[in-house]
Design an enzyme around this catalytic site. Structure first.
Site, PDB file in Angstrom:
ATOM      1  N   GLU A 273     -83.122 -28.342  -5.856  1.00 11.52           N
ATOM      2  CA  GLU A 273     -82.390 -27.058  -5.736  1.00 11.52           C
ATOM      3  C   GLU A 273     -82.446 -26.552  -4.299  1.00 11.52           C
ATOM      4  OE1 GLU A 273     -80.528 -26.094  -8.122  1.00 11.52           O
ATOM      5  OE2 GLU A 273     -81.344 -27.612  -9.460  1.00 11.52           O
ATOM      6  N   TRP A 276     -79.879 -28.432  -2.511  1.00  9.25           N
ATOM      7  CA  TRP A 276     -78.536 -27.874  -2.750  1.00  9.25           C
ATOM      8  C   TRP A 276     -78.278 -26.717  -1.781  1.00  9.25           C
ATOM      9  CZ3 TRP A 276     -74.202 -29.235  -4.997  1.00  9.25           C
ATOM     10  CH2 TRP A 276     -74.199 -30.073  -6.108  1.00  9.25           C
ATOM     11  N   TRP A 304     -52.856 -18.493  -9.949  1.00  4.05           N
ATOM     12  CA  TRP A 304     -53.739 -17.806 -10.904  1.00  4.05           C
ATOM     13  C   TRP A 304     -52.997 -16.627 -11.522  1.00  4.05           C
ATOM     14  CZ3 TRP A 304     -58.164 -20.338 -11.706  1.00  4.05           C
ATOM     15  CH2 TRP A 304     -58.683 -21.137 -10.696  1.00  4.05           C
ATOM     16  N   ASN A 339     -79.193 -19.094 -13.306  1.00  4.04           N
ATOM     17  CA  ASN A 339     -78.248 -20.073 -12.754  1.00  4.04           C
ATOM     18  C   ASN A 339     -77.327 -20.663 -13.819  1.00  4.04           C
ATOM     19  OD1 ASN A 339     -77.218 -21.956 -10.689  1.00  4.04           O
ATOM     20  ND2 ASN A 339     -78.203 -23.476 -11.988  1.00  4.04           N
ATOM     21  N   TRP A 357     -61.036 -17.662  -8.469  1.00 11.78           N
ATOM     22  CA  TRP A 357     -62.488 -17.693  -8.259  1.00 11.78           C
ATOM     23  C   TRP A 357     -62.932 -16.695  -7.188  1.00 11.78           C
ATOM     24  CZ3 TRP A 357     -64.011 -19.078  -3.325  1.00 11.78           C
ATOM     25  CH2 TRP A 357     -63.081 -19.769  -2.548  1.00 11.78           C
ATOM     26  N   TRP A 380     -69.353 -21.071  -6.491  1.00 11.18           N
ATOM     27  CA  TRP A 380     -68.112 -20.619  -7.143  1.00 11.18           C
ATOM     28  C   TRP A 380     -67.061 -21.719  -7.062  1.00 11.18           C
ATOM     29  CZ3 TRP A 380     -66.321 -17.197 -10.487  1.00 11.18           C
ATOM     30  CH2 TRP A 380     -67.160 -16.126 -10.827  1.00 11.18           C
TER      31      TRP A 380
HETATM   32  C1  FAD Z   1     -71.360 -19.011  -9.426  1.00 14.53           C
HETATM   33  C2  FAD Z   1     -72.713 -19.098  -8.755  1.00 14.53           C
HETATM   34  C3  FAD Z   1     -73.021 -18.245  -7.706  1.00 14.53           C
HETATM   35  C4  FAD Z   1     -74.263 -18.325  -7.063  1.00 14.53           C
HETATM   36  N1  FAD Z   1     -74.537 -17.466  -6.028  1.00 14.53           N
HETATM   37  C5  FAD Z   1     -75.719 -17.582  -5.356  1.00 14.53           C
HETATM   38  C6  FAD Z   1     -76.012 -16.733  -4.255  1.00 14.53           C
HETATM   39  O1  FAD Z   1     -75.220 -15.889  -3.854  1.00 14.53           O
HETATM   40  N2  FAD Z   1     -77.237 -16.877  -3.647  1.00 14.53           N
HETATM   41  C7  FAD Z   1     -78.131 -17.819  -4.057  1.00 14.53           C
HETATM   42  O2  FAD Z   1     -79.214 -17.918  -3.470  1.00 14.53           O
HETATM   43  N3  FAD Z   1     -77.861 -18.648  -5.072  1.00 14.53           N
HETATM   44  C8  FAD Z   1     -76.692 -18.557  -5.740  1.00 14.53           C
HETATM   45  N4  FAD Z   1     -76.437 -19.397  -6.796  1.00 14.53           N
HETATM   46  C9  FAD Z   1     -77.386 -20.488  -7.087  1.00 14.53           C
HETATM   47  C10 FAD Z   1     -78.468 -20.189  -8.134  1.00 14.53           C
HETATM   48  O3  FAD Z   1     -77.892 -19.667  -9.291  1.00 14.53           O
HETATM   49  C11 FAD Z   1     -79.543 -19.234  -7.623  1.00 14.53           C
HETATM   50  O4  FAD Z   1     -80.042 -19.683  -6.375  1.00 14.53           O
HETATM   51  C12 FAD Z   1     -80.722 -19.176  -8.604  1.00 14.53           C
HETATM   52  O5  FAD Z   1     -80.280 -18.737  -9.867  1.00 14.53           O
HETATM   53  C13 FAD Z   1     -81.785 -18.246  -8.064  1.00 14.53           C
HETATM   54  O6  FAD Z   1     -82.866 -18.164  -8.965  1.00 14.53           O
HETATM   55  P1  FAD Z   1     -84.291 -18.740  -8.563  1.00 14.53           P
HETATM   56  O7  FAD Z   1     -84.687 -18.225  -7.227  1.00 14.53           O
HETATM   57  O8  FAD Z   1     -85.205 -18.477  -9.709  1.00 14.53           O
HETATM   58  O9  FAD Z   1     -83.962 -20.287  -8.406  1.00 14.53           O
HETATM   59  P2  FAD Z   1     -84.845 -21.595  -8.607  1.00 14.53           P
HETATM   60  O10 FAD Z   1     -84.292 -22.336  -9.772  1.00 14.53           O
HETATM   61  O11 FAD Z   1     -86.285 -21.333  -8.585  1.00 14.53           O
HETATM   62  O12 FAD Z   1     -84.417 -22.469  -7.318  1.00 14.53           O
HETATM   63  C14 FAD Z   1     -85.177 -22.446  -6.097  1.00 14.53           C
HETATM   64  C15 FAD Z   1     -84.313 -22.005  -4.947  1.00 14.53           C
HETATM   65  O13 FAD Z   1     -83.318 -22.977  -4.659  1.00 14.53           O
HETATM   66  C16 FAD Z   1     -82.131 -22.340  -4.224  1.00 14.53           C
HETATM   67  N5  FAD Z   1     -81.076 -22.702  -5.179  1.00 14.53           N
HETATM   68  C17 FAD Z   1     -81.232 -22.920  -6.503  1.00 14.53           C
HETATM   69  N6  FAD Z   1     -80.067 -23.315  -7.053  1.00 14.53           N
HETATM   70  C18 FAD Z   1     -79.171 -23.350  -6.057  1.00 14.53           C
HETATM   71  C19 FAD Z   1     -77.799 -23.688  -6.002  1.00 14.53           C
HETATM   72  N7  FAD Z   1     -77.105 -24.083  -7.068  1.00 14.53           N
HETATM   73  N8  FAD Z   1     -77.164 -23.577  -4.815  1.00 14.53           N
HETATM   74  C20 FAD Z   1     -77.825 -23.180  -3.699  1.00 14.53           C
HETATM   75  N9  FAD Z   1     -79.132 -22.870  -3.705  1.00 14.53           N
HETATM   76  C21 FAD Z   1     -79.796 -22.946  -4.865  1.00 14.53           C
HETATM   77  C22 FAD Z   1     -82.408 -20.843  -4.214  1.00 14.53           C
HETATM   78  O14 FAD Z   1     -82.784 -20.460  -2.909  1.00 14.53           O
HETATM   79  C23 FAD Z   1     -83.572 -20.711  -5.181  1.00 14.53           C
HETATM   80  O15 FAD Z   1     -84.406 -19.624  -4.928  1.00 14.53           O
HETATM   81  C24 FAD Z   1     -75.199 -19.305  -7.472  1.00 14.53           C
HETATM   82  C25 FAD Z   1     -74.879 -20.148  -8.547  1.00 14.53           C
HETATM   83  C26 FAD Z   1     -73.662 -20.051  -9.177  1.00 14.53           C
HETATM   84  C27 FAD Z   1     -73.338 -20.999 -10.307  1.00 14.53           C
END
Ligand code: FAD
Length: 473
Positions: A273, A276, A304, A339, A357, A380
């Site tokens: 993650e 990513w 759209w 997420n 979107w 997105w």
């Molecule tokens: C439509 C959509 C919009 C999102 N918008 C954002 C946003 O604005 N900011 C954001 O930080 N994340 C975003 N995410 C990614 C992800 O949902 C969040 O990072 C995550 O839910 C944060 O929770 P956590 O810190 O417990 O993550 P954990 O599951 O603990 O992951 C660890 C860290 O990895 C990073 N991370 C995790 N998943 C992703 C991912 N898919 N893409 C990029 N980084 C990731 C984050 O920094 C997160 O804190 C988005 C996902 C979707 C599907």
């Protein structure tokens, strides 16, 4: 070695392993620190009670204490950064300003202007990598091109991320070079900045470096089960560190080092993650136009329908699809969303409600505590199938199936949609299927106590496919 430098802190609100501050300390005899509450950013925010501003403000309070303990201080300014910063640098008589590199188009334009103004006064500007492990063109395919597919990017990332790359960037022995500025400093009250305090604690957010370390420590007790539990929104299985990653209250290198030292399945999934996150930063760097437009040119032509009534139902959590409504209500109440549910609601908005979107992206940008342009835009576009290594447009999430799979007992739904509390688990994912007599018996008449579905998924799925096929047969 220069006489004096100014460390301009932005999204790196910590002392530990702070690359910009580390660079300034290593190269200058005296180092001042500043944070600017930039009115260009603040004025654009929708709400005057914004958890992100509150988070920054509280984090600065702690950072200032730590800097003072180390012999320095934190200058806090409120105004247009592109003007305030050069004025301060001149007033302090520094030779150089150092900041953590940013990757967002608007921030880059601001930094270019600041650098130009500084240069006119004979002051240097250096931006150093801090937010990500690999930036810009550091990781390229064998053909020398930017990666557009995640898996090969991750493999290359894992190969290259050696010890040197993850080494701390600040030598604590140099903290003695921190200097107190000649002018008085104070941290303005939030209300002086035009903002109100928020419910950060109730939203489960602990600001500052200390908050980040506590959040990480808590997560370490769960991290080894991350791979198995992370997709279930009723479980508190993820780290909750995204807001800390956003504002740099913890070092990304520290997180990666921790994940790599444990080597369990849980930490490997979690590390992916973080990769990513790096991936989307490099996408934004190489393709800044994606911030406004479809990454894949053909999908920019999708027409759209953008029904404002359906968009309002989505935003307010009254689409009649419980998992979508629960997620949107949680977002509205707390600024957070799991997420898995971000993927579900993004797919639902674009492929069930047929809304652009970018409308959803903007709503997330306004409401998510952890909003980050690169991750938000990348995800997105992933969900809308318009992006880099996105989900194929013909694979459309079924919101009922997602709900049955990831919230089987409806535990999460019941938490956020209390109208459905009495509905049996078998029907909670699609309560309109409950026979009328049973609706009455469990105290939830569909169309009265809880909305009937605003669209029919099977019908909308075909309409979505037609929209995509029209531009990409
Ligand atoms: C439509 C959509 C919009 C999102 N918008 C954002 C946003 O604005 N900011 C954001 O930080 N994340 C975003 N995410 C990614 C992800 O949902 C969040 O990072 C995550 O839910 C944060 O929770 P956590 O810190 O417990 O993550 P954990 O599951 O603990 O992951 C660890 C860290 O990895 C990073 N991370 C995790 N998943 C992703 C991912 N898919 N893409 C990029 N980084 C990731 C984050 O920094 C997160 O804190 C988005 C996902 C979707 C599907």
């Amino acid at each position: 070695m220069s006489n004096a430098a100014l460390a301009w802190l932005r999204r790196d609100l910590r002392l530990d392993d702070n690359a910009a501050l580390g660079r300034a300390l290593a190269r200058s005899k005296q180092v001042f620190c500043v944070f600017v509450f930039d009115t260009e950013i603040l004025d654009a925010l929708e709400s005057r009670a914004d958890r992100r501003v509150d988070f920054i403000w509280r984090s600065l309070g702690e950072l200032r204490e730590r800097l003072r303990e180390a012999g320095g201080d934190l200058i806090v300014l409120h105004g247009r950064a592109r003007e305030e910063l050069p004025h301060l640098a001149v007033a302090l008589g520094v030779d150089e300003v150092v900041a953590a590199e940013d990757y967002e188009p608007a921030a880059l334009a601001r930094d270019a202007e600041v650098a130009e103004r500084l240069r006119a006064s004979g002051i240097g500007f250096t931006a150093v990598k801090d937010t990500v492990v690999f930036a810009k063109g550091e990781l390229l395919t064998q053909a020398g091109r930017p990666f557009t597919v995640f898996t090969p990017y991750r493999n290359a990332w894992l190969k290259l991320a050696g010890e040197a790359e993850l080494a701390p960037r600040l030598d604590a022995a140099l903290l003695g070079r921190l200097a107190r500025p000649p002018m008085a400093t104070r941290l303005p009250e939030l209300r002086e900045l035009g903002f109100a305090e928020t419910d950060l604690a109730a939203a489960g957010i602990r600001p500052g470096e200390r908050g980040a370390r506590e959040t990480l420590d808590d997560f370490l007790g769960r991290i080894d089960g991350y791979h198995a539990q992370r997709d279930f929104p009723a479980l508190d299985a993820t780290s909750g560190l995204a807001i800390h990653n956003r504002f740099g209250t913890i070092s990304i290198r520290r997180l990666v080092r921790m994940a790599r030292s444990r080597r369990t399945t849980g930490t490997d999934f979690w590390l992916a993650e973080l990769i990513w996150r790096d991936f989307f930063f490099q996408v934004l760097h190489h393709h800044p136009r994606a911030a406004q437009q479809s990454f894949r040119a053909e999908f920019a032509r999708i027409e759209w329908p953008n029904d404002a009534r359906l968009f309002a139902a989505w935003k307010e959590g009254r689409t009649g699809y419980p998992i979508v409504d629960a997620a949107m209500r949680q977002l509205n109440a707390t600024g957070n969303m799991h997420n898995r549910l971000r993927m579900v609601v993004a797919s639902f908005l674009t492929k069930d409600l047929l809304v652009d979107w970018r409308w959803g992206e903007r709503h997330f940008a306004a409401t998510l505590n952890d909003f980050d342009l690169a991750a938000n835009n990348g995800n997105w576009q992933w969900a809308a199938s318009t992006g880099c290594d996105a989900q194929p447009y013909f694979r459309i999430f079924n919101p009922v199936a997602q709900s049955e799979r990831f919230d089987a007992q409806g535990e999460y739904i019941r938490r956020w949609v209390p109208e459905l509390a009495g509905v049996p688990a078998k029907f909670i994912h699609a309560p309109w299927r409950l026979p009328p007599a049973e609706q009455a018996a469990c105290g939830c008449i569909i169309g009265r106590d809880y909305p009937a579905p605003v669209v029919d998924h099977a019908v909308q799925r075909e309409r979505a496919l037609a929209l995509y096929k029209k531009v990409r047969p």
